[in-house]
Design a protein around this motif. Sequence first.
Motif, PDB file in Angstrom:
ATOM      1  N   GLU A   1       5.193  -2.246 -31.449  1.00 56.21           N
ATOM      2  CA  GLU A   1       5.080  -3.601 -30.899  1.00 56.21           C
ATOM      3  C   GLU A   1       5.561  -3.655 -29.458  1.00 56.21           C
ATOM      4  OE1 GLU A   1       7.206  -6.301 -33.385  1.00 56.21           O
ATOM      5  OE2 GLU A   1       5.897  -6.000 -35.106  1.00 56.21           O
ATOM      6  N   GLU A   2       6.475  -2.757 -29.096  1.00 57.10           N
ATOM      7  CA  GLU A   2       7.066  -2.751 -27.753  1.00 57.10           C
ATOM      8  C   GLU A   2       6.363  -1.800 -26.793  1.00 57.10           C
ATOM      9  OE1 GLU A   2      11.370  -2.250 -27.796  1.00 57.10           O
ATOM     10  OE2 GLU A   2      11.360  -2.819 -29.907  1.00 57.10           O
ATOM     11  N   THR A   3       5.594  -0.845 -27.318  1.00 56.68           N
ATOM     12  CA  THR A   3       4.993   0.182 -26.463  1.00 56.68           C
ATOM     13  C   THR A   3       3.485   0.243 -26.653  1.00 56.68           C
ATOM     14  OG1 THR A   3       5.359   1.909 -28.132  1.00 56.68           O
ATOM     15  CG2 THR A   3       7.090   1.587 -26.488  1.00 56.68           C
ATOM     16  N   SER A   4       2.774   0.429 -25.544  1.00 57.66           N
ATOM     17  CA  SER A   4       1.313   0.535 -25.609  1.00 57.66           C
ATOM     18  C   SER A   4       0.841   1.974 -25.519  1.00 57.66           C
ATOM     19  CB  SER A   4       0.675  -0.288 -24.488  1.00 57.66           C
ATOM     20  OG  SER A   4       1.116   0.174 -23.227  1.00 57.66           O
ATOM     21  N   GLU A   5       1.725   2.884 -25.108  1.00 55.60           N
ATOM     22  CA  GLU A   5       1.401   4.307 -25.008  1.00 55.60           C
ATOM     23  C   GLU A   5       2.672   5.108 -25.161  1.00 55.60           C
ATOM     24  OE1 GLU A   5      -1.262   6.393 -21.943  1.00 55.60           O
ATOM     25  OE2 GLU A   5      -1.358   4.294 -21.317  1.00 55.60           O
ATOM     26  N   SER A   6       2.553   6.326 -25.659  1.00 54.98           N
ATOM     27  CA  SER A   6       3.657   7.288 -25.658  1.00 54.98           C
ATOM     28  C   SER A   6       3.048   8.655 -25.390  1.00 54.98           C
ATOM     29  CB  SER A   6       4.423   7.258 -26.986  1.00 54.98           C
ATOM     30  OG  SER A   6       3.590   7.576 -28.070  1.00 54.98           O
ATOM     31  N   ARG A   7       3.754   9.452 -24.594  1.00 49.13           N
ATOM     32  CA  ARG A   7       3.214  10.775 -24.257  1.00 49.13           C
ATOM     33  C   ARG A   7       4.313  11.699 -23.759  1.00 49.13           C
ATOM     34  NH1 ARG A   7       0.060   9.817 -18.515  1.00 49.13           N
ATOM     35  NH2 ARG A   7      -0.971   8.153 -19.633  1.00 49.13           N
ATOM     36  N   TRP A   8       4.011  12.998 -23.834  1.00 54.88           N
ATOM     37  CA  TRP A   8       4.864  14.027 -23.256  1.00 54.88           C
ATOM     38  C   TRP A   8       4.375  14.279 -21.830  1.00 54.88           C
ATOM     39  CZ3 TRP A   8       9.149  15.198 -25.695  1.00 54.88           C
ATOM     40  CH2 TRP A   8       9.218  15.019 -27.075  1.00 54.88           C
ATOM     41  N   VAL A   9       5.317  14.328 -20.877  1.00 50.56           N
ATOM     42  CA  VAL A   9       4.988  14.481 -19.460  1.00 50.56           C
ATOM     43  C   VAL A   9       5.811  15.636 -18.893  1.00 50.56           C
ATOM     44  CG1 VAL A   9       5.028  13.319 -17.212  1.00 50.56           C
ATOM     45  CG2 VAL A   9       4.542  12.002 -19.282  1.00 50.56           C
ATOM     46  N   ASP A  10       5.187  16.473 -18.081  1.00 47.89           N
ATOM     47  CA  ASP A  10       5.943  17.543 -17.425  1.00 47.89           C
ATOM     48  C   ASP A  10       7.108  16.930 -16.654  1.00 47.89           C
ATOM     49  OD1 ASP A  10       4.267  19.538 -18.409  1.00 47.89           O
ATOM     50  OD2 ASP A  10       2.985  19.510 -16.633  1.00 47.89           O
ATOM     51  N   LYS A  11       8.264  17.562 -16.788  1.00 47.99           N
ATOM     52  CA  LYS A  11       9.511  17.043 -16.202  1.00 47.99           C
ATOM     53  C   LYS A  11       9.359  16.690 -14.725  1.00 47.99           C
ATOM     54  CE  LYS A  11      13.160  19.215 -17.640  1.00 47.99           C
ATOM     55  NZ  LYS A  11      14.323  20.105 -17.823  1.00 47.99           N
ATOM     56  N   ASP A  12       8.618  17.523 -13.970  1.00 48.98           N
ATOM     57  CA  ASP A  12       8.476  17.283 -12.530  1.00 48.98           C
ATOM     58  C   ASP A  12       7.415  16.234 -12.197  1.00 48.98           C
ATOM     59  OD1 ASP A  12       6.271  18.815 -13.205  1.00 48.98           O
ATOM     60  OD2 ASP A  12       6.506  20.234 -11.550  1.00 48.98           O
ATOM     61  N   GLN A  13       6.735  15.673 -13.199  1.00 50.11           N
ATOM     62  CA  GLN A  13       5.728  14.646 -12.956  1.00 50.11           C
ATOM     63  C   GLN A  13       6.159  13.260 -13.450  1.00 50.11           C
ATOM     64  OE1 GLN A  13       2.147  16.167 -14.702  1.00 50.11           O
ATOM     65  NE2 GLN A  13       1.886  17.731 -13.135  1.00 50.11           N
ATOM     66  N   VAL A  14       7.330  13.187 -14.057  1.00 50.67           N
ATOM     67  CA  VAL A  14       7.809  11.919 -14.624  1.00 50.67           C
ATOM     68  C   VAL A  14       7.926  10.842 -13.551  1.00 50.67           C
ATOM     69  CG1 VAL A  14       9.795  10.804 -15.723  1.00 50.67           C
ATOM     70  CG2 VAL A  14       8.905  12.957 -16.634  1.00 50.67           C
ATOM     71  N   LEU A  15       8.473  11.177 -12.398  1.00 50.78           N
ATOM     72  CA  LEU A  15       8.656  10.173 -11.337  1.00 50.78           C
ATOM     73  C   LEU A  15       7.337   9.676 -10.765  1.00 50.78           C
ATOM     74  CD1 LEU A  15      11.840  11.499  -9.527  1.00 50.78           C
ATOM     75  CD2 LEU A  15      11.638   9.526 -11.050  1.00 50.78           C
ATOM     76  N   ASP A  16       6.233  10.386 -11.037  1.00 51.81           N
ATOM     77  CA  ASP A  16       4.919   9.889 -10.624  1.00 51.81           C
ATOM     78  C   ASP A  16       4.507   8.678 -11.463  1.00 51.81           C
ATOM     79  OD1 ASP A  16       4.784  11.988  -8.814  1.00 51.81           O
ATOM     80  OD2 ASP A  16       3.540  13.238 -10.112  1.00 51.81           O
ATOM     81  N   LEU A  17       5.064   8.546 -12.666  1.00 52.18           N
ATOM     82  CA  LEU A  17       4.705   7.454 -13.566  1.00 52.18           C
ATOM     83  C   LEU A  17       5.703   6.300 -13.567  1.00 52.18           C
ATOM     84  CD1 LEU A  17       3.461   9.508 -16.652  1.00 52.18           C
ATOM     85  CD2 LEU A  17       2.072   8.291 -14.972  1.00 52.18           C
TER      86      LEU A  17
END
Length: 160
Positions: free
Chosen positions: A105-121
Amino acid sequence: MSWPTHIVAVSGIVENEQGQVLLVKTQHGGWVCPGGQVEVGENLMDALIREIKEESGIDVLVSHLIGVFSNTGEHKWHDGVTEVPTKVILDFVCKPIGGQLCTSEETSESRWVDKDQVLDLITAPAIRARYQAYLDCDGTTKYMDYVTKPNFEVKVNRSI
């Protein structure tokens, strides 16, 4: 006598064996590491495990504390009416031990992201600062006091 009111929240930086970090997309906060408020009578570890499972479907083992953060600014909630008290957030590193990625109910997506790309999101300045504290972790615990409204401003930033 009046007791002070604080929101206590926990957040998990969940790292998998491939060096990726779990992110969830929320309605108001965009991409964030999963977590949320500690309920009355609930301990911090149980709250964190519950919140991560609810928001992402992933079961975790809590590893270690990396930061204590305070949002001490006074502002209104997303409804424009409710006063938001000081929020104390404890960030922990976690390891996934099971479950399947899903939304809630609180989230529309969940995913694994490369550690060095997290700040891009991540776009929210406070969430970015907390994730950067994780990236910069040198074995000490980070303490940061900030306000988010009207603009993000760090008031205290140190290792303890």
